[in-house]
Design an enzyme around this catalytic site. Structure first.
Site, PDB file in Angstrom:
ATOM      1  N   GLU A 249       8.590   1.420  -1.487  1.00  0.00           N
ATOM      2  CA  GLU A 249       7.288   1.694  -2.234  1.00  0.00           C
ATOM      3  C   GLU A 249       7.555   0.558  -3.273  1.00  0.00           C
ATOM      4  O   GLU A 249       8.226   0.670  -4.113  1.00  0.00           O
ATOM      5  CB  GLU A 249       7.271   3.055  -2.776  1.00  0.00           C
ATOM      6  CG  GLU A 249       6.192   3.464  -3.523  1.00  0.00           C
ATOM      7  CD  GLU A 249       6.186   3.300  -5.160  1.00  0.00           C
ATOM      8  OE1 GLU A 249       6.400   2.185  -5.535  1.00  0.00           O
ATOM      9  OE2 GLU A 249       6.021   4.475  -5.680  1.00  0.00           O
ATOM     10  N   CYS A 283       4.119   3.664 -11.140  1.00  0.00           N
ATOM     11  CA  CYS A 283       3.746   2.958 -10.006  1.00  0.00           C
ATOM     12  C   CYS A 283       2.282   2.751  -9.798  1.00  0.00           C
ATOM     13  O   CYS A 283       1.543   1.842  -9.315  1.00  0.00           O
ATOM     14  CB  CYS A 283       4.545   3.017  -8.784  1.00  0.00           C
ATOM     15  SG  CYS A 283       4.327   4.613  -8.175  1.00  0.00           S
TER      16      CYS A 283
END
Length: 476
Positions: A249, A283
């Site tokens: 990720e 994020c």
């Protein structure tokens, strides 16, 4: 608090010290919290060999045995909730309220994956033809090395720990050296419950030596990361010594589209929450805010109202609702993006100032508008509390602007016109599209496409990264 249980690595079932040490700082006070033992190459090799041994022990346990151990660890974490949250509070500087997300995800992950793995059928008949019987089964992929980002120390650990334990993959977890204390305490809890040796390893260390050594070893079958795109590329390059799986990720350049008919209160509340919680170091935090020109002033006024109510600070007994950045280097980088944009024509609407003589890496919620594609802040992930606004109208193709990035993690659309919202959501080229709200949880897939990732965190689909599918065909 006593940091004895947070200073040692956890390797092959034992808390371990090493001559190599590192200081851990509180980014809100600039003070040293404690000194920890960290790995060098020799320790990294010991960890790899211990995890490899565990493939023949932990890797061959039954599902029921692994579920039992996951529940034991979860229950021990519950008993130590206050300590786990306090460590996150100290090592990241985030507000006490925001430490709850880290802790809750750890508990949720151990609970969810213990339940989900029980649904995987160990052997499944798929076909019989021409005198053959064909079955499928799953087996652990083998040793996993997980690299964690500093922004959510326990949440990021939870994303990797749950599926690895559930599938029987020995996992070496390398937390960021900037926020390792809560992860080290999880290691202490693993030792306390007597978790089988090698099932979980937790160590920090210098990235360029220890990470490269772990990645380049032929022992790991899988490398997984939560971090930047640049780090992901480096890990894949180092890992090319053998065929490995990757689950990553990575960074993003998140578009946040607020259409003319949006519920503006809702859109602004979510936006400012994502930009102030954890000081915007999330994020999936919005990066490029596309606002319809017809609601420009109303949007600005609502953001300014929220910004005026934010208070920077640190501590469990304060009314502060926004903490610091992880360090002053991050603050300088983010301020550089803001000043670059202003020098190229953007307008500073609030924030953008700090006192370099004060303690802590604090930076206020900042808003700039009239941002253009020529500015660095438009093209790079901010990862901080800056609202960077681009205005559009009906003549602009806002979807084309939103998709004009090689990243593809999160995206957002706000519109009370169901048809328009659906049309824009379907056209956005991102792994996650949130419409008129935001929702994350351990049961929901968390993933990126393009340069933002490979594989999946969270949900039952993450288990596929940790399991190999085996076919057996037997002639009757």
């Amino acid at each position: 608090m006593n940091h004895k249980q947070n200073q040692k690595m956890y390797i092959f079932g034992k808390l371990t010290e090493n001559k190599c040490k590192a200081n851990v700082f509180n980014p809100a006070t600039d003070e040293i919290i404690t000194e920890i033992s960290v790995a060098n190459i020799e320790v990294a090799q010991q960890a790899l060999e211990g995890a490899q041994k565990a493939t023949q022990t932990w890797g061959k346990t039954t599902v029921l045995e692994r579920i039992t151990w996951m529940h034991k660890l979860r229950d021990e974490c519950v008993k130590n909730q206050e300590t786990l949250r306090e460590l996150v509070h100290q090592e990241t500087g985030k507000t006490w309220a925001h430490t709850e997300d880290d802790y809750t995800l750890l508990i949720d992950s151990l609970t969810f994956y213990a339940e989900e793995i029980s649904r995987f059928q160990p052997s499944q008949l798929i076909d019989s033809d021409e005198g053959f019987q064909h079955t499928l089964k799953y087996k652990p992929v083998g040793v996993v090395v997980a690299y964690l980002a500093w922004n959510f120390p326990l949440l990021n650990l939870a994303y990797k720990l749950g599926p690895a334990m559930a599938t029987g993959c020995p996992i070496i977890i390398k937390p960021s050296i900037q926020s390792p204390l809560s992860a080290y305490f999880v290691g202490a809890l693993c030792e306390k419950i007597g978790l089988p040796a090698g099932a979980v390893t937790i160590l920090a260390g210098e990235d360029r030596t220890v990470s490269n050594y772990l990645s380049s070893s032929t022992i790991p079958s899988m490398l997984t990361l939560i971090g930047s795109i640049q780090t992901g590329v480096k890990i894949m390059q180092a890992g090319s010594t053998s065929i490995k799986r990757y689950s990553m990720e990575l960074g993003g350049n998140t578009p946040y589209i607020i259409n003319a008919d949006a519920d503006l209160d809702l859109a602004v509340n979510i936006l400012t929450s994502l930009k102030s919680a954890n000081a915007g170091q999330i994020c999936v935090s919005p990066n490029r805010i596309f606002v319809h020109k017809s609601i420009k002033q109303a949007f600005i006024d609502k953001v300014l109202t929220v910004q005026s109510g934010l208070k920077l600070g640190f501590g469990k007994n304060t009314d502060a609702n926004m903490g610091p950045l992880i360090d002053k280097g991050s603050r300088d980088r983010i301020h550089g993006l803001v000043t670059d944009a202003i020098s190229k024509g953007a307008n500073l609407l609030c924030g953008g100032e700090f006192n370099d003589q004060e303690k802590g890496a604090f930076y206020p919620l900042t808003m700039i508008d009239d941002v253009t594609t020529a500015m660095d802040i438009y093209n790079h992930e901010i990862f901080g509390p800056v609202i960077s606004v681009v205005y559009f109208d009906e003549s602009d193709d806002v979807i084309a602007l939103a998709n004009d990035t090689d990243t593809g993690l999160a995206s957002y659309v706000f519109s009370q016109n169901a048809g328009l919202a659906q049309q824009q959501a379907d056209a956005l080229d991102f792994g996650e599209v949130q419409v008129n709200g935001v929702k994350y949880g351990i049961h929901l897939p968390h993933l990126g496409i393009k340069q933002s990732g490979i594989g999946c965190d969270c949900s039952k689909y993450a288990l596929n990264d940790y399991l190999s599918l085996i076919r057996k065909s037997v002639k009757k």
